[in-house]
Design an enzyme around this catalytic site. Structure first.
Site, PDB file in Angstrom:
ATOM      1  N   GLU A   1      44.037  40.701  35.472  1.00  0.00           N
ATOM      2  CA  GLU A   1      42.879  40.495  36.331  1.00  0.00           C
ATOM      3  C   GLU A   1      43.185  39.485  37.431  1.00  0.00           C
ATOM      4  OE1 GLU A   1      39.867  42.195  36.211  1.00  0.00           O
ATOM      5  OE2 GLU A   1      41.124  43.416  34.883  1.00  0.00           O
TER       6      GLU A   1
ATOM      7  N   TRP B   1      45.154  41.308  40.036  1.00  0.00           N
ATOM      8  CA  TRP B   1      44.253  42.086  40.907  1.00  0.00           C
ATOM      9  C   TRP B   1      43.695  41.182  42.003  1.00  0.00           C
ATOM     10  CZ3 TRP B   1      42.985  46.931  42.036  1.00  0.00           C
ATOM     11  CH2 TRP B   1      43.273  47.947  41.125  1.00  0.00           C
TER      12      TRP B   1
ATOM     13  N   TRP C   1      26.600  58.581  54.866  1.00  0.00           N
ATOM     14  CA  TRP C   1      25.777  57.776  53.980  1.00  0.00           C
ATOM     15  C   TRP C   1      24.304  57.950  54.324  1.00  0.00           C
ATOM     16  CZ3 TRP C   1      28.729  56.213  50.183  1.00  0.00           C
ATOM     17  CH2 TRP C   1      30.061  55.880  50.422  1.00  0.00           C
TER      18      TRP C   1
ATOM     19  N   ASN D   1      31.782  42.012  35.110  1.00  0.00           N
ATOM     20  CA  ASN D   1      32.615  42.908  35.907  1.00  0.00           C
ATOM     21  C   ASN D   1      32.351  44.383  35.613  1.00  0.00           C
ATOM     22  OD1 ASN D   1      34.853  43.261  37.857  1.00  0.00           O
ATOM     23  ND2 ASN D   1      35.871  44.209  36.104  1.00  0.00           N
TER      24      ASN D   1
ATOM     25  N   TRP E   1      28.505  51.559  51.036  1.00  0.00           N
ATOM     26  CA  TRP E   1      29.033  50.445  50.253  1.00  0.00           C
ATOM     27  C   TRP E   1      28.898  49.112  50.977  1.00  0.00           C
ATOM     28  CZ3 TRP E   1      32.997  47.816  52.615  1.00  0.00           C
ATOM     29  CH2 TRP E   1      33.714  48.500  53.609  1.00  0.00           C
TER      30      TRP E   1
ATOM     31  N   TRP F   1      34.013  46.621  45.872  1.00  0.00           N
ATOM     32  CA  TRP F   1      33.086  47.616  46.403  1.00  0.00           C
ATOM     33  C   TRP F   1      33.805  48.861  46.915  1.00  0.00           C
ATOM     34  CZ3 TRP F   1      28.136  48.795  46.222  1.00  0.00           C
ATOM     35  CH2 TRP F   1      27.272  47.849  45.651  1.00  0.00           C
TER      36      TRP F   1
END
Length: 484
Positions: free
Chosen positions: A279, A282, A311, A346, A364, A387
């Site tokens: 993590e 990341w 969208w 998360n 988003w 996102w």
């Protein structure tokens, strides 16, 4: 008077393992520090009042930590980055400082500000020393065989692991106590605008508390992290993203602690520690992307082909999502956790983000901005990365045809509905299984809304909208609008 050196704090509000502060303290000259409250800039960046309060409290805590070492910290309130640039030039001249130290920030506006500060300093004959602090390995230093930045996490992780071992040295100590600083005769000793003590009931702005939080996670929860991290009803995560975002901790401190308790291994070893290390990698990956692809700072999709997605403009549905009124208990509980705690688990971030972008087919960027306003751990790299992953527009994102079923996610990761009951108390009186999907009568009795969209309808609508990604599109403006 001995000429001082100027240390400029930004998102690194700590005295331990701070490369710029450590280097400044090694110069044999007194250190004077400065930090800015840039309220207009914060507003333009969409930072919410709760995080601003926490940042100000962290500055006050830093002030006290530095004062114990006789290092004065000037806390100045200015409008924006341009004003902070001017004040840096002012203090370099007023103090007669010939050296400026700071740690790099990676967002586009911050990088532009720093370039201009360096130009100003050079014109003043000031030597600028810059350091990498937010990543263990500097952005741009981890590339593929062609010398290009990685666009996918797994090969990035492999290359990062190969280089990170030698870089993972012991965290740097705090600076020693220096002799009391004597202000120049022509300057009145400034009075810093120190924030009121932190009153947030859930979050501390103390560096010492952050160290304790890290140690408690390592001692109590890290070994089971791989098994329990996806269950929001359990207190199984570190929640260190908040002190990391404020700079109360460094990634080096976290990684070093994990490796020490992982039998000295950065890769492999105990599953819980390895999963948590992944993590943290990341987090590094998203910061490397931000530098390699600056369009991410400009509200652009990482995958440009996804800009053709049509969208929906649905302000009422967006408001229902923001406020936790979607009629999907796990989504609403997630939103309530965000609003109440300033943090979201998360797993729930993925569920909530995918619901907005797929079930409601809302851009988003709207969700990213909302999270940025309310998350105390929000930073551009991680928030944008998460996102865009959920929206299938980002690096190594979920395939566009992969759409979470909120009900299945709820049953799998909150089996008893304990988390739902905690944050949607209207459903607490229902049997555990009914908390995931109350029937019509139960909804009426509890005063809980009907689902804002039916799952299969929302899923198919998203598949239809994202289906353009499988077709060549030369002119997005000429592409016929899909039924929404």
């Amino acid at each position: 008077m001995t000429e001082p050196v100027l240390m400029w704090f930004r998102t690194d509000l700590r005295i331990h393992d701070n490369p710029a502060l450590h280097a400044a303290a090694q110069q044999g000259r007194p250190v004077v520090a400065i930090v800015f409250e840039t309220h207009h800039q914060w507003a333009r960046h969409g930072i919410g009042p709760r995080k601003i309060n926490l940042m100000r409290a962290a500055m006050a805590s830093l002030h006290d930590s530095l004062a114990a070492r006789n290092i004065p910290l000037l806390i100045e309130t200015v409008a924006d980055f341009e004003a902070s640039r001017q004040r840096i030039a002012h203090w370099l001249q007023a103090l007669g400082a010939r050296q400026l130290f700071f740690n790099n920030e990676y967002e586009v506006n911050e990088r532009r500000r720093d370039i201009m500060v360096c130009r100003d300093a050079a014109a003043q004959g000031v030597d600028v020393q810059r350091f990498h602090d937010q990543c263990l390995l500097a952005p741009g230093s981890v590339n593929n065989k062609a010398g290009l930045p990685f666009r996918v996490y797994t090969p990035f992780r492999k290359a990062w692991m190969a280089d990170a071992g030698p870089a993972l040295t012991a965290p740097l100590p705090a600076p020693a106590v220096q002799a009391p600083f004597e202000w120049p005769d022509h300057l009145l000793m400034p009075v810093s605008s120190v924030a009121e003590p932190n009153v947030d009931p859930l979050w501390s702005a103390s560096e010492d508390d952050a160290h304790q939080q890290l140690q408690e996670f390592i001692d109590e929860r890290a070994r089971q992290y791989h098994q329990e991290r996806d269950f929001p009803g359990l207190d199984s995560t570190s929640r260190l993203s908040v002190p990391l975002s404020l700079g109360l901790l460094s990634p080096r401190q976290c990684l070093y602690a994990a490796v020490r308790f992982n039998d000295g291994r950065l890769d492999g070893g105990r599953s819980g520690f390895q999963t948590w290390i992944n993590e943290l990698v990341w987090r590094e990956f998203y910061r490397h992307l931000l530098v390699a692809f600056p369009e991410l700072c400009k509200h652009r999709a990482f995958k440009p082909e996804t800009e053709v997605i049509r969208w929906r403009h649905a302000p009422d549905e967006f408001a229902a999502w923001c406020e936790g009124r979607t009629g999907y208990p796990i989504v609403d509980a997630a939103q309530q956790q965000l609003l109440q705690e300033g943090w979201m688990h998360n797993r729930l971030r993925m569920i909530s983000a995918m619901f907005l972008t797929k079930h409601l087919l809302i851009d988003w960027r709207q969700g990213e901005a909302f999270f940025n306003q309310y998350l105390l751990d929000a930073d551009l790299a991680s928030n944008n990365g998460g996102w865009q992953w959920s929206a299938s527009t980002g690096a190594d994102g979920a395939p566009w045809f992969r759409i979470f079923n909120p009900l299945l996610q709820s049953r799998k990761f909150d089996a008893t509905g304990e988390f739902i009951a905690r944050f949607v108390p209207a459903l607490a009186s229902l049997p555990p299984d009914s908390r995931h999907e109350p029937d019509g009568l139960q909804r009426r009795r509890c005063g809980y809304p009907t689902a804002i969209v039916e799952h299969s309808f929302g899923r198919q609508r998203a598949l239809d909208a994202f289906g353009v990604l499988g077709k060549p599109v030369t002119d997005p403006a000429a592409h016929p609008e899909l039924p929404l």
